[in-house]
Motif scaffolding. Structure first.
Motif, PDB file in Angstrom:
ATOM      1  N   MET A 763      15.196 -49.209 -32.083  1.00 15.08           N
ATOM      2  CA  MET A 763      15.895 -49.745 -31.008  1.00 15.08           C
ATOM      3  C   MET A 763      16.034 -50.116 -30.126  1.00 15.08           C
ATOM      4  O   MET A 763      16.277 -51.396 -29.383  1.00 15.08           O
ATOM      5  CB  MET A 763      16.703 -48.178 -30.926  1.00 15.08           C
ATOM      6  CG  MET A 763      17.838 -48.280 -29.535  1.00 15.08           C
ATOM      7  SD  MET A 763      18.446 -47.050 -29.566  1.00 15.08           S
ATOM      8  CE  MET A 763      17.110 -46.328 -28.005  1.00 15.08           C
ATOM      9  N   TRP A 764      14.221 -49.680 -29.657  1.00 17.35           N
ATOM     10  CA  TRP A 764      13.814 -50.560 -28.551  1.00 17.35           C
ATOM     11  C   TRP A 764      13.661 -51.877 -28.898  1.00 17.35           C
ATOM     12  O   TRP A 764      13.131 -53.020 -28.457  1.00 17.35           O
ATOM     13  CB  TRP A 764      12.629 -49.564 -27.848  1.00 17.35           C
ATOM     14  CG  TRP A 764      13.280 -48.849 -27.084  1.00 17.35           C
ATOM     15  CD1 TRP A 764      13.093 -47.051 -26.717  1.00 17.35           C
ATOM     16  CD2 TRP A 764      14.192 -49.076 -25.631  1.00 17.35           C
ATOM     17  NE1 TRP A 764      14.552 -47.082 -25.983  1.00 17.35           N
ATOM     18  CE2 TRP A 764      14.480 -47.698 -25.333  1.00 17.35           C
ATOM     19  CE3 TRP A 764      14.592 -50.329 -24.971  1.00 17.35           C
ATOM     20  CZ2 TRP A 764      15.198 -47.461 -24.250  1.00 17.35           C
ATOM     21  CZ3 TRP A 764      15.502 -50.504 -24.317  1.00 17.35           C
ATOM     22  CH2 TRP A 764      15.239 -48.671 -23.084  1.00 17.35           C
ATOM     23  N   GLY A 765      12.463 -52.276 -29.998  1.00 18.07           N
ATOM     24  CA  GLY A 765      12.650 -53.918 -30.517  1.00 18.07           C
ATOM     25  C   GLY A 765      13.804 -54.484 -30.715  1.00 18.07           C
ATOM     26  O   GLY A 765      13.276 -55.933 -30.417  1.00 18.07           O
ATOM     27  N   VAL A 766      15.033 -53.309 -30.965  1.00 16.71           N
ATOM     28  CA  VAL A 766      15.809 -55.179 -31.168  1.00 16.71           C
ATOM     29  C   VAL A 766      16.140 -55.215 -29.740  1.00 16.71           C
ATOM     30  O   VAL A 766      16.669 -56.309 -29.336  1.00 16.71           O
ATOM     31  CB  VAL A 766      16.847 -54.127 -31.737  1.00 16.71           C
ATOM     32  CG1 VAL A 766      18.061 -55.253 -31.387  1.00 16.71           C
ATOM     33  CG2 VAL A 766      16.559 -54.004 -33.513  1.00 16.71           C
ATOM     34  N   ILE A 767      16.289 -54.464 -29.004  1.00 18.41           N
ATOM     35  CA  ILE A 767      16.843 -54.744 -27.487  1.00 18.41           C
ATOM     36  C   ILE A 767      15.630 -55.552 -26.791  1.00 18.41           C
ATOM     37  O   ILE A 767      16.099 -56.536 -26.319  1.00 18.41           O
ATOM     38  CB  ILE A 767      17.146 -53.050 -27.014  1.00 18.41           C
ATOM     39  CG1 ILE A 767      17.783 -52.032 -27.127  1.00 18.41           C
ATOM     40  CG2 ILE A 767      17.238 -53.058 -25.217  1.00 18.41           C
ATOM     41  CD1 ILE A 767      18.074 -51.099 -26.411  1.00 18.41           C
TER      42      ILE A 767
END
Length: 790
Positions: A763-767
């Protein structure tokens, strides 16, 4: 000219801050106001005029100045929120402070010594909260988060005012009911305020700052043992935030009501700026971050553990208390049919947006935040049992299935999108644990979406099998850990598949042929589990859906030598060594004859472009770690099975695990997957131990009965036409001839610490990768994942 002067003035203020060796007093408003009161800079200007090196220099050499800058910026936001942002100058000050804090916060988080700064009380900070005494003043972080929440419902700034404008009739921000100012109609709110692009822009800026506040998790190393919650998320989603409910509702409604195509005017997105899209993208990112809650999985597991046969009153009585995270709590309690329908239709519309086909190339607007939508859909299914059952009770689930399969097909050759492949497969694994999903797959597939698969006439089950076959046979090697998940999904739905096409049946046989070659079986300690899964698929279809599956039965008869070779698999040491020496190339070949037929798509999936950034992911947990077996009883309910209670099925008790070794020198996916481990080598005892458990009895009995009959018909009637043989098989029966049907076993998704950690990094990689304008976290010391350039 004026804008150039503003930038110059702002830049001089930054230089003054970095060059001052003595602390600047907090009371020196003339100095601090240079950063927000006298300038009008865009967020892009702030990122350009405040270089990373200078922020770090102030942090190291003049820490008190950086601390005062943060404190004064938060103070201005609190004051503006309290006064209701009534003047244009105040609104500009809010935006400038917002942009400045968005720029600075990542450099606070990256330094462990500074990370606690916002959670401490600053001397004199009692002024940030007029109702608080000096000795119990709020930490800076709490003041900032509450100010952002207030500002997001500020009439005439971020919300449509319900009163006539004017200084005498302005609304008091502390007395308004923000539930009346929800941004969009939908869940819990019937009125749709008129679109106001200025409000959308202001909301977007504030949400960008909020997302930055919540991003502290990026700067902590991954650890599945770490149970501590993100303090920023915990406070923002707590009862301390009086705007929690209207904000959750606003974010959700804005996302689900958004229609990027609008009235369908060709190329309208090239003629007009769509400010709502920026807001929707920020809204969906805030939602998935605030729903990233440690207690959520346990809560959803408790809900899913409730008996499916329980009456509504029983469910309400046994439902556990909601978690402290109000966003998770609100999501888990949505239950009205109209609300569930609004959410599902909204998410499905956005997920299908990349599939929109038009006669004019590039004429329809295409959104880019599909990965965030998949995560949000996952969280809804995981946290809200009623939503999951609503999705599965009608064919609407297929409106979600097709775009997921499209994404899997489109991303299978792109190593930078391996995370997208995982989330798509995880969603299908979760859905496949429910009987209704398998039933819905029998609906004919009529939509023609451009995918790189052969044209076929059949059902959505055929589409799923064709895409999965393509991923296994023509995807890149980093997808190998997903093979057992892909086959588990097919196993879960197989008892309900009424009529597979000949093409899909041949693909399943092709996979079995590839996975059952001796060199492949003997190359890894776990490879034989893939064969067990495929045999379970055939057994389920033959025993529970024989009528209507003449194509699969015919394919099994044609490829009967595969099963005979499996039954007679040599287990002596000499044969094992001989098989391993023959390992020269993958059995799964791109040039498989059936793949040369005309395809719906325009060719193979394109690989990623050079220079593409990607973020690292945590290791994918083994299939036995993320699933638990459930037995389907006669009335259709499922009973979880513990290992000790499970019947001794031929598939054995150990779930499969694909060898995760990745060899760049490998010439094919399967050969690299089968690279022998130095610590293990196949031996006779090992082969005998699992060969005896191969579930071949049902298939061998089918072949024993049907092969002579088919051969006799062919000889007697001189048949060479497949259609006549299929007609015979279609009207045949094996009632009383096959072994007693085995119980249907479903492997249901089960959350654990490993998957929670995987989702956090993904999730944080996508963001991180999606926020490039401005690049909020670029070139900071991220520790949750690694940034790699392909």
């Amino acid at each position: 000219m004026g804008n150039t002067d503003t930038k110059l003035h702002f830049r001089k203020a930054v230089i003054q801050l970095t060059t001052k060796t003595q602390p600047v007093e907090a009371s020196d408003d003339a100095f601090w106001d240079q950063f927000w009161a006298d300038s009008s800079t865009t967020v892009q200007d702030v990122f350009a005029l405040v270089p990373a090196a200078e922020i770090r220099a102030v942090r190291e050499e003049s820490p008190s100045n950086l601390a005062t800058l943060c404190y004064k910026a938060v103070e201005r936001l609190v004051q503006s929120a309290d006064s209701g942002c009534r003047s244009e100058k105040q609104r500009q000050t809010v935006l400038n402070c917002t942009r400045l804090l968005t720029r600075i916060l990542p450099y606070i988080f990256e330094d462990a010594d500074w990370r606690g700064f916002f959670w401490s009380t600053v001397p004199g900070a009692g002024r940030l909260d007029e109702d608080a005494r000096e000795d119990d003043a709020r930490p800076l972080a709490e003041s900032l988060l509450l100010a952002i929440a207030d500002l997001l419902f500020c009439p005439d700034f971020t919300a449509q005012s319900r009163k006539k404008s004017g200084p005498d009739s302005a609304e008091d921000i502390r007395s308004i009911d923000s539930c009346e100012y929800i941004w969009e109609a939908g869940v819990g709110f019937a009125q749709s305020p008129p679109l106001n692009y200025v409000h959308d822009l202001n909301r977007t800026e504030l949400l960008k700052l909020l997302l930055t506040c919540l991003s502290e998790a990026m700067y902590l190393p991954p650890s599945s043992e770490r149970r501590s919650l993100n303090p920023w998320v915990s406070f923002f989603c707590s009862t301390e935030n009086r705007h929690a409910l209207p904000l959750f509702t606003s974010l959700l409604n804005v996302v689900c009501a958004y229609d990027p195509v609008g009235f369908g005017v060709p190329y309208n997105h090239l003629m007009f700026s769509d400010y709502r899209e920026q807001l929707v993208e920020q809204a969906v990112q805030i939602l998935i971050v605030t729903l990233e809650h440690e207690g959520g999985s346990a809560f959803s597991s408790a809900l899913l553990a409730l008996s499916a046969s329980a009456t509504p009153s029983e469910e309400e009585e046994t439902e556990p208390a909601g978690p402290e995270n109000l966003f998770v709590n609100y999501l888990s309690r949505i239950h009205r049919e109209e609300d569930l329908s609004f959410i599902l239709k909204g998410l499905a519309r956005l997920m299908n947006n990349p599939l929109v086909q038009t006669y004019l190339p590039h004429s329809a607007k295409k959104i880019q935040f599909h990965q965030e939508l998949l995560i949000l859909f996952w969280k809804f299914c995981d946290f809200n049992k009623k939503f999951l059952f609503f999705v599965l009770k009608s064919s609407d689930v297929l409106d979600v299935l097709v775009p997921i399969l499209f994404s899997l097909d489109d991303a299978r050759a792109d190593q930078s999108r391996v995370g997208l492949m995982h989330i798509g497969v995880f969603i299908l694994l979760l859905l496949s644990g429910e009987r209704n999903f398998g039933v819905r797959l029998n609906k004919p597939y009529a939509l023609r979406v451009p995918m790189d698969i052969p044209v076929f006439t059949g059902t959505h089950a055929d589409l799923l099998i064709l895409i999965f076959h393509k991923i296994i046979s023509a995807g890149h090697q980093r997808l190998q850990p997903l093979f057992d998940c892909l086959l588990t999904i097919i196993v879960n739905v197989s008892p309900y598949l009424k009529s597979l096409s000949m093409l899909a049946a041949n693909k399943l046989l092709h996979l079995l042929e590839a996975f059952s070659t001796p060199w492949f079986l003997f190359s890894s300690q776990q490879n034989h589990h893939l064969v067990f899964f495929l045999l379970e698929v055939f057994n389920n279809i033959i025993q529970y859906q024989f009528d209507g599956n003449c194509n699969l039965v015919y394919a099994v008869i044609r490829k009967r030598n595969i099963f005979h070779q499996l039954a007679n698999l040599p287990s002596d040491a000499a044969s094992i060594q001989k098989a391993l020496q023959r390992k020269t190339k993958s059995t799964v070949s791109r040039s498989n004859s059936t793949d040369t037929e005309s395809a719906e798509g325009s060719g193979a999936a394109a690989p990623n472009e050079p220079g593409t950034l990607k973020t690292s992911l945590e290791a994918t947990p083994r299939i036995d770690k993320i699933t638990e077996k459930s037995q389907v009883s006669l009335d259709g309910t499922m009973m979880p099975l513990h290992h000790s209670d499970a019947p001794r099925t031929p598939a054995g008790d150990t779930a499969p695990e694909v060898n995760r070794a990745e060899s760049e020198a490998a010439r094919s996916r399967l050969s690299s997957m089968s690279s022998p481990s130095a610590a293990w080598s196949a031996n006779t005892d090992w082969v005998v131990s699992w060969k005896a458990k191969l579930p071949l009895q049902t298939i061998m009995r089918l072949l024993q009965v049907l092969v002579p009959q088919v051969e006799k018909i062919c000889i007697d009637k001189g048949l060479t036409d497949e259609s006549e043989i299929l007609k015979f098989l279609q009207h045949g029966t094996l009632v009383g001839l096959l072994p007693v049907p085995h119980p249907i076993l479903i492997r249901k998704y089960q959350a654990n610490a490993g998957t929670a950690m995987w989702f956090r990094t993904y999730m944080w990689g996508v963001i991180y990768l999606r926020n490039v304008d401005p690049p909020i976290w670029y070139d900071t010391d991220i520790r949750l994942f690694e940034i790699q350039r392909i």
